[in-house]
Design a protein around this motif. Structure first.
Motif, PDB file in Angstrom:
ATOM      1  N   UNK A  46      10.499  14.220  45.014  1.00  0.00           N
ATOM      2  CA  UNK A  46      10.635  13.432  45.101  1.00  0.00           C
ATOM      3  C   UNK A  46       9.631  12.358  43.856  1.00  0.00           C
ATOM      4  N   UNK A  47       8.430  12.635  43.670  1.00  0.00           N
ATOM      5  CA  UNK A  47       7.800  12.406  42.915  1.00  0.00           C
ATOM      6  C   UNK A  47       8.056  12.862  41.833  1.00  0.00           C
ATOM      7  N   UNK A  48       8.535  13.877  41.497  1.00  0.00           N
ATOM      8  CA  UNK A  48       9.299  14.069  40.384  1.00  0.00           C
ATOM      9  C   UNK A  48      10.115  13.382  39.577  1.00  0.00           C
ATOM     10  N   UNK A  49      10.871  12.778  40.416  1.00  0.00           N
ATOM     11  CA  UNK A  49      12.209  12.025  40.077  1.00  0.00           C
ATOM     12  C   UNK A  49      12.208  10.425  40.049  1.00  0.00           C
TER      13      UNK A  49
ATOM     14  N   UNK B  55      10.583   6.222  33.761  1.00  0.00           N
ATOM     15  CA  UNK B  55      11.104   6.696  32.107  1.00  0.00           C
ATOM     16  C   UNK B  55      12.014   6.177  31.470  1.00  0.00           C
ATOM     17  N   UNK B  56      13.077   6.961  32.457  1.00  0.00           N
ATOM     18  CA  UNK B  56      14.774   6.088  31.979  1.00  0.00           C
ATOM     19  C   UNK B  56      14.515   4.724  31.828  1.00  0.00           C
ATOM     20  N   UNK B  57      14.462   4.322  32.592  1.00  0.00           N
ATOM     21  CA  UNK B  57      14.430   2.877  33.088  1.00  0.00           C
ATOM     22  C   UNK B  57      13.564   1.976  31.392  1.00  0.00           C
ATOM     23  N   UNK B  58      12.283   2.569  31.169  1.00  0.00           N
ATOM     24  CA  UNK B  58      11.181   1.435  30.102  1.00  0.00           C
ATOM     25  C   UNK B  58      12.226   2.272  28.770  1.00  0.00           C
ATOM     26  N   UNK B  59      12.962   3.286  28.412  1.00  0.00           N
ATOM     27  CA  UNK B  59      13.521   3.071  28.038  1.00  0.00           C
ATOM     28  C   UNK B  59      14.995   2.920  27.458  1.00  0.00           C
ATOM     29  N   UNK B  60      15.227   2.729  28.131  1.00  0.00           N
ATOM     30  CA  UNK B  60      16.448   1.426  28.278  1.00  0.00           C
ATOM     31  C   UNK B  60      16.073  -0.336  28.124  1.00  0.00           C
ATOM     32  N   UNK B  61      14.743  -0.219  28.649  1.00  0.00           N
ATOM     33  CA  UNK B  61      14.741  -2.011  29.066  1.00  0.00           C
ATOM     34  C   UNK B  61      14.486  -1.880  26.842  1.00  0.00           C
ATOM     35  N   UNK B  62      13.170  -0.737  26.414  1.00  0.00           N
ATOM     36  CA  UNK B  62      12.807  -0.859  25.183  1.00  0.00           C
ATOM     37  C   UNK B  62      14.387  -0.424  24.211  1.00  0.00           C
ATOM     38  N   UNK B  63      15.846   0.078  24.300  1.00  0.00           N
ATOM     39  CA  UNK B  63      16.817   0.361  23.717  1.00  0.00           C
ATOM     40  C   UNK B  63      17.562  -1.537  23.900  1.00  0.00           C
ATOM     41  N   UNK B  64      17.047  -2.357  24.636  1.00  0.00           N
ATOM     42  CA  UNK B  64      18.060  -3.415  24.957  1.00  0.00           C
ATOM     43  C   UNK B  64      17.290  -4.491  23.791  1.00  0.00           C
ATOM     44  N   UNK B  65      15.657  -4.349  23.309  1.00  0.00           N
ATOM     45  CA  UNK B  65      14.828  -4.903  22.933  1.00  0.00           C
ATOM     46  C   UNK B  65      15.600  -4.366  21.056  1.00  0.00           C
ATOM     47  N   UNK B  66      15.554  -3.518  20.911  1.00  0.00           N
ATOM     48  CA  UNK B  66      16.336  -2.668  19.483  1.00  0.00           C
ATOM     49  C   UNK B  66      17.288  -2.910  18.681  1.00  0.00           C
ATOM     50  N   UNK B  67      18.269  -3.387  19.544  1.00  0.00           N
ATOM     51  CA  UNK B  67      19.773  -3.900  19.666  1.00  0.00           C
ATOM     52  C   UNK B  67      19.410  -5.226  19.514  1.00  0.00           C
TER      53      UNK B  67
ATOM     54  N   UNK C 270      31.351   0.434  22.612  1.00  0.00           N
ATOM     55  CA  UNK C 270      30.909   1.780  21.697  1.00  0.00           C
ATOM     56  C   UNK C 270      29.361   2.230  21.723  1.00  0.00           C
ATOM     57  N   UNK C 271      28.867   1.021  22.197  1.00  0.00           N
ATOM     58  CA  UNK C 271      27.583   1.957  22.574  1.00  0.00           C
ATOM     59  C   UNK C 271      26.730   3.210  23.364  1.00  0.00           C
ATOM     60  N   UNK C 272      26.973   3.779  22.451  1.00  0.00           N
ATOM     61  CA  UNK C 272      27.091   5.253  23.348  1.00  0.00           C
ATOM     62  C   UNK C 272      25.984   5.879  23.883  1.00  0.00           C
ATOM     63  N   UNK C 273      24.239   5.168  22.779  1.00  0.00           N
ATOM     64  CA  UNK C 273      23.260   5.423  23.548  1.00  0.00           C
ATOM     65  C   UNK C 273      22.962   5.506  24.896  1.00  0.00           C
ATOM     66  N   UNK C 274      23.720   4.271  24.880  1.00  0.00           N
ATOM     67  CA  UNK C 274      23.265   2.624  26.185  1.00  0.00           C
ATOM     68  C   UNK C 274      24.107   3.380  27.220  1.00  0.00           C
ATOM     69  N   UNK C 275      25.359   3.678  27.316  1.00  0.00           N
ATOM     70  CA  UNK C 275      26.402   4.126  27.932  1.00  0.00           C
ATOM     71  C   UNK C 275      25.109   5.605  29.298  1.00  0.00           C
TER      72      UNK C 275
ATOM     73  N   UNK D 168      24.559   6.614  31.853  1.00  0.00           N
ATOM     74  CA  UNK D 168      24.532   7.693  33.267  1.00  0.00           C
ATOM     75  C   UNK D 168      23.588   7.887  33.903  1.00  0.00           C
ATOM     76  N   UNK D 169      22.546   8.758  32.584  1.00  0.00           N
ATOM     77  CA  UNK D 169      21.543   9.180  33.258  1.00  0.00           C
ATOM     78  C   UNK D 169      20.122   8.932  33.387  1.00  0.00           C
ATOM     79  N   UNK D 170      20.317   7.609  34.073  1.00  0.00           N
ATOM     80  CA  UNK D 170      19.960   6.916  34.819  1.00  0.00           C
ATOM     81  C   UNK D 170      20.378   6.778  35.842  1.00  0.00           C
ATOM     82  N   UNK D 171      21.345   6.169  36.215  1.00  0.00           N
ATOM     83  CA  UNK D 171      22.283   6.609  37.662  1.00  0.00           C
ATOM     84  C   UNK D 171      22.720   7.734  37.889  1.00  0.00           C
TER      85      UNK D 171
END
Length: 608
Positions: free
Chosen positions: A170-173, A179-191, A403-408, A412-415
């Motif tokens: 659980x700690x590992x997940x 990390x995934x959520x942080x990357x998603x926040x960064x992606x929103x800023x980058x686009x 078309x934003x495949x990266x975000x999709x 999916x990975x976050x889900x």
């Protein structure tokens, strides 16, 4: 107090009696219903029924017992040569009824008293309730439950061992998800979409949720409308088929027939009283008491004690025959009236039920139709809302860049990670719950082992208790009754292979020598039989199951011994009922007199 109502039981046609706490003595001469009262009590308490329990010649009978808290009744009916019992007796458990038969119902049918009289083995009777307990089956069930508990305990132990590993996963997940959520926040800023993209997706999620909720609401309303329509159709069909009987004269007709029935009852009662009084004067030879009789060869001449005119015995007999015919005619009229009243009452109840059912159907239809109209209106509103939600979702979906495949892919990975994390957390919760049950399961396991061991030793514990109770009671008997023997005991014969008691042999000693039952007086044999039954009474805790001991057929005991025995047994039960002849003297308790009972022995007059 216990109140008894008896009808057609043994020698009692009709009777009532009250049983009080303590000693209750039924004192009367032979054929007055003493034993029949004991039979009635054992019947309503749950005792076995024989063909003799129901009065000879009667098709049915009953005993009703009213205690402070409950009412019990046992109805008997004759079927061929057997008698069948129905109803709710005091004892319903078969084991309790068997124990009461052996150890509380101490009348002439008691098998232990009979076994002592005949010198038979007491063991089968003393342990019979154990056979009905099916101890081996109970042990098998407890063993099966113990195996189940052992398996659950093993799983609980394994769960405790898995907990640390599951916590690490659980700690590992959680770290990966962060990390995934942080990357998603960064992606929103980058686009360049920033918070607008996040708000748009959130709005789309909310719109889809609202559409789904509205769709479910539409489905529920459609199902509800379909159900309401079916209910309305069903009730309309039933209402159309329902016919309410119409007879405005029915209450007046019924009242008239009931009045006629009461009148004919009073006429029968008057005629029967006149007939029976005259019959008693004639049958018992009391003509001289009520009139001067001149006895001649052709007949007895006398003056009528009612009208004062001269008459003869033959004329009076003819008048009695006329009275008998009049009584028979009115009984036939009463039977016909009773049948008519019963039919009218049934018709009146049926009509009232039809009216109530019609009103219920009409009220139910009104409520259902109102509910249907409201549901249809609500469905129309929900369908409009669903259309609006669907249009809104379509608009939002068009605005989201598919078309934003990266975000999709990232979503999916976050889900997937969230789902996996949730599953691990649920598994962790289950493991933790299982692990916490270890102490409780261990306690249950220990308890089951104790119960199994107690059942295995129950047979010998009952035997031991019965032997000790017999020995202690016999010491009291020797002290209180001073019999010709000085000692009696139940000798235990044990199977060397199983270690279980096979037989309890009755040994009696007089003057240091062993003697048989045949060497004892009738009263001493009865004492030993009663004490043997009392031993079973204590071994099986019969007093906790039925608070009553019944005594009958004590003719072998002297009067002073009967009083001593009754006092001795009364300390072991709440209600003690015994029969006795008048010469036994007064008892320190409640006396039940059969004087007011209608018994078989009273039936001397011919049937009219």
């Amino acid at each position: 107090m216990w109140d008894l109502e008896i009808s057609n039981i043994a020698g009692i046609r009709n009777g009532e009696a009250t049983v009080e706490s303590g000693i209750n003595a039924v004192q009367a001469s032979n054929w007055q219903g003493k034993t029949s009262l004991v039979t009635a009590l054992r019947t309503v308490l749950g005792g076995s029924v024989t063909s003799a329990t129901l009065t000879d010649g009667a098709a049915e009978g009953h005993v009703r017992l009213q205690t402070q808290d409950h009412e019990y009744e046992r109805a008997l009916r004759r079927t061929g040569e057997t008698v069948v019992a129905d109803g709710q007796p005091y004892l319903t458990d078969e084991r309790a009824r068997a124990a009461a038969e052996l150890f509380a119902f101490l009348d002439e049918r008691n098998r232990i008293r009979r076994a002592v009289r005949e010198g038979d083995d007491l063991t089968p009777h003393l342990v019979q309730p154990l056979e009905q307990e099916d101890i081996e089956e109970q042990i098998a069930q407890l063993k099966a439950e113990r195996e189940t508990v052992e398996s659950e305990l093993d799983r609980a132990q394994q769960a405790a061992e898995k907990l640390p590993g599951k916590t690490d996963a659980i700690n590992k997940l959680e770290s990966e998800l962060e990390k995934l959520q942080a990357e998603a926040d960064t992606l929103d800023d980058d686009t360049g979409a920033g918070s607008d993209q996040t708000e748009l997706r959130s709005e789309l999620t909310q719109a889809r949720r609202e559409r789904e909720q509205t769709s479910q609401r539409v489905n529920r309303l459609e199902g509800k409308i379909e159900s309401l329509e079916a209910q309305i159709s069903e009730k309309e069909s039933e209402l159309a088929e329902l016919t309410v009987s119409a007879d405005p004269d029915l209450p007046e007709t019924l009242a008239e027939k009931e009045r006629a029935l009461r009148d004919i009852d009073q006429e029968i009662e008057t005629l029967e009283a006149l007939y029976n009084a005259t019959k008693q004067v004639l049958d018992q030879g009391h003509l001289d008491v009520v009139s001067d009789v001149e006895r001649r060869i052709d007949s007895d001449y006398l003056t009528c004690w009612v009208c004062g005119s001269d008459t003869t015995r033959d004329d009076i007999d003819q008048q009695m025959d006329g009275l008998s015919d009049a009584i028979s005619d009115r009984r036939a009229q009463r039977s016909e009236l009773q049948s008519t009243v019963s039919e009218l009452q049934d018709k009146q109840r049926e009509t009232e039920q039809q009216r109530r059912r019609k009103q219920s159907l009409e009220d139910g239809l009104s409520e259902l139709r109102t509910n249907l109209a409201d549901s249809r209106e609500e469905l129309s509103q929900a369908e409009n809302e669903l259309t609006e939600c669907s249009e809104r979702v379509g608009t939002l979906e068009a605005r989201v860049q598919e078309t934003d495949d990266r975000r999709k892919s990232l979503d999916q990975e976050i889900a997937r990670t969230e789902t996996k994390l949730e599953r691990h957390r649920e598994e962790h919760e289950q493991l933790e719950s299982q692990a916490q049950q270890r102490e409780q399961l261990q306690e249950r396991l220990d308890s089951l082992s104790d119960e199994i061991e107690a059942l295995r030793s129950r047979h010998e514990r009952v035997i031991r208790t019965a032997r000790n109770a017999f020995t202690e009671a016999l010491e009291d008997v020797v002290d209180k009754f001073n019999p010709s023997f000085e000692r009696a005991r139940l000798k235990q014969h044990v199977d060397p292979d199983s270690g279980r008691t096979e037989q309890l042999e009755l040994l009696i000693a007089r003057d240091g020598r062993e003697i048989s039952v045949d060497a004892l007086s009738e009263g001493e044999v009865e004492l030993i039989g009663l004490i043997a039954a009392l031993a079973g009474h204590e071994a099986f805790d019969v007093a906790d199951q039925v608070p009553c001991i019944l005594l009958d057929d004590l003719g072998g005991l002297a009067s002073e011994h009967i009083h001593t025995l009754v006092d001795y047994l009364s300390a072991r039960t709440e209600y003690l009922v015994t029969t006795a002849y008048p010469e036994a003297g007064e008892f320190d308790g409640h006396v039940l007199s059969p004087a007011d009972w209608d018994t078989v022995s009273d039936e001397e007059a011919p049937t009219v």
